[in-house]
Design a protein around this motif. Structure first.
Motif, short mmCIF file in Angstrom:
data_model
loop_
_atom_site.label_atom_id
_atom_site.label_comp_id
_atom_site.label_asym_id
_atom_site.label_seq_id
_atom_site.Cartn_x
_atom_site.Cartn_y
_atom_site.Cartn_z
N UNK A 8 -24.37 10.36 26.14
CA UNK A 8 -24.08 9.07 25.52
C UNK A 8 -22.92 8.40 26.27
N UNK A 9 -22.79 7.10 26.12
CA UNK A 9 -21.66 6.42 26.77
C UNK A 9 -20.30 7.00 26.37
N UNK A 10 -20.15 7.41 25.12
CA UNK A 10 -18.86 7.95 24.69
C UNK A 10 -18.56 9.29 25.35
N UNK A 11 -19.59 10.11 25.53
CA UNK A 11 -19.39 11.39 26.24
C UNK A 11 -18.98 11.12 27.68
N UNK A 12 -19.67 10.20 28.33
CA UNK A 12 -19.36 9.87 29.72
C UNK A 12 -17.95 9.30 29.83
N UNK A 13 -17.59 8.42 28.93
CA UNK A 13 -16.25 7.81 28.98
C UNK A 13 -15.16 8.86 28.79
N UNK A 117 -12.86 23.77 38.40
CA UNK A 117 -14.15 24.47 38.47
C UNK A 117 -14.85 24.41 37.11
N UNK A 118 -14.11 24.63 36.05
CA UNK A 118 -14.69 24.56 34.70
C UNK A 118 -15.18 23.14 34.39
N UNK A 119 -14.40 22.15 34.78
CA UNK A 119 -14.80 20.76 34.54
C UNK A 119 -16.10 20.46 35.28
N UNK A 120 -16.17 20.86 36.55
CA UNK A 120 -17.37 20.60 37.35
C UNK A 120 -18.57 21.30 36.73
N UNK A 121 -18.37 22.49 36.21
CA UNK A 121 -19.47 23.22 35.56
C UNK A 121 -20.00 22.46 34.35
N UNK A 122 -19.10 21.84 33.59
CA UNK A 122 -19.53 21.03 32.45
C UNK A 122 -20.39 19.87 32.91
N UNK A 123 -19.95 19.19 33.96
CA UNK A 123 -20.71 18.06 34.48
C UNK A 123 -22.05 18.53 35.04
N UNK A 124 -22.05 19.68 35.72
CA UNK A 124 -23.30 20.24 36.24
C UNK A 124 -24.30 20.52 35.11
N UNK A 125 -23.82 21.07 34.00
CA UNK A 125 -24.71 21.35 32.87
C UNK A 125 -25.30 20.05 32.32
N UNK A 126 -24.51 19.01 32.21
CA UNK A 126 -25.02 17.72 31.75
C UNK A 126 -26.07 17.16 32.71
N UNK A 127 -25.76 17.23 34.00
CA UNK A 127 -26.68 16.72 35.01
C UNK A 127 -28.00 17.49 34.97
N UNK A 128 -27.90 18.80 34.88
CA UNK A 128 -29.09 19.65 34.84
C UNK A 128 -29.94 19.34 33.60
N UNK A 129 -29.30 19.21 32.44
CA UNK A 129 -30.04 18.90 31.21
C UNK A 129 -30.70 17.53 31.31
N UNK A 130 -30.00 16.56 31.89
CA UNK A 130 -30.55 15.22 32.03
C UNK A 130 -31.75 15.23 32.96
N UNK A 131 -31.66 15.96 34.06
CA UNK A 131 -32.75 16.02 35.03
C UNK A 131 -33.95 16.81 34.50
N UNK A 132 -33.70 17.84 33.70
CA UNK A 132 -34.80 18.63 33.14
C UNK A 132 -35.67 17.78 32.23
#
Length: 154
Positions: A8-13, A117-132
């Motif tokens: 959501x926009x709020x999560x991204x912000x 590294x932890x922050x990037x992992x969070x973003x990776x999980x969001x990206x992966x879920x969005x792409x799936x």
């Protein structure tokens, strides 16, 4: 199994603000000063380790920020979903730091590297879920077409 929350926009912000703060902290923390003293061989190795981690950490954070900016542009209507899927990919993560190199760095730097590294992992999980969501879509479309063909094929 529960379905992942949608982006959501709020999560991204919120993530964007966190990323900016972490990137600013990284910039300030990695500003090399003369804290390594005499300039002996051990100090040189520590400076190289610091430079390597500075590059990895800032690259990691800039990739995350670029991904978040693409998401923000999508939610603002500045780019289409197609453009986001084509050009909004998150690059692969930077290599993990070697523990022997991290041991040469001050504890606050090691902590900063770990948080990035932890922050990037969070973003990776969001990206992966969005792409799936898109990878599973062809099966759903195929099933819908099969049902329509069955319904109108009688």
């Amino acid at each position: 199994m529960t379905t992942p929350a949608s982006i959501t926009p709020s999560i991204i912000e919120t993530l964007y603000e966190d990323a900016l703060l972490l990137a600013d902290e990284a910039r300030a923390s990695f500003d090399l000063d003369d804290s390594y003293g005499s300039g002996g061989e051990e100090d040189s190795v520590a400076r190289v380790a610091m430079s390597c981690e500075a590059l990895r950490t800032t690259t990691r954070m800039m990739h995350a920020i670029a991904w978040l900016l693409n998401q923000k542009a999508f939610f603002a209507g500045e780019i289409s979903e197609f453009q986001l899927r084509q050009h909004g990919r998150l690059p692969p993560a930077q290599p993990q730091p070697a523990q022997e190199e991290l041991a040469l760095l001050p504890p606050y730097i090691s902590d900063l590297v770990d948080r990035s590294i932890q922050f990037y992992s969070r973003v990776e999980r969001l990206d992966r879920a969005w792409r799936q969501r898109f990878e599973s879509q062809p099966a759903a479309v195929r099933r819908l077409r099969e049902r329509l063909g069955y319904a109108f094929g009688r």
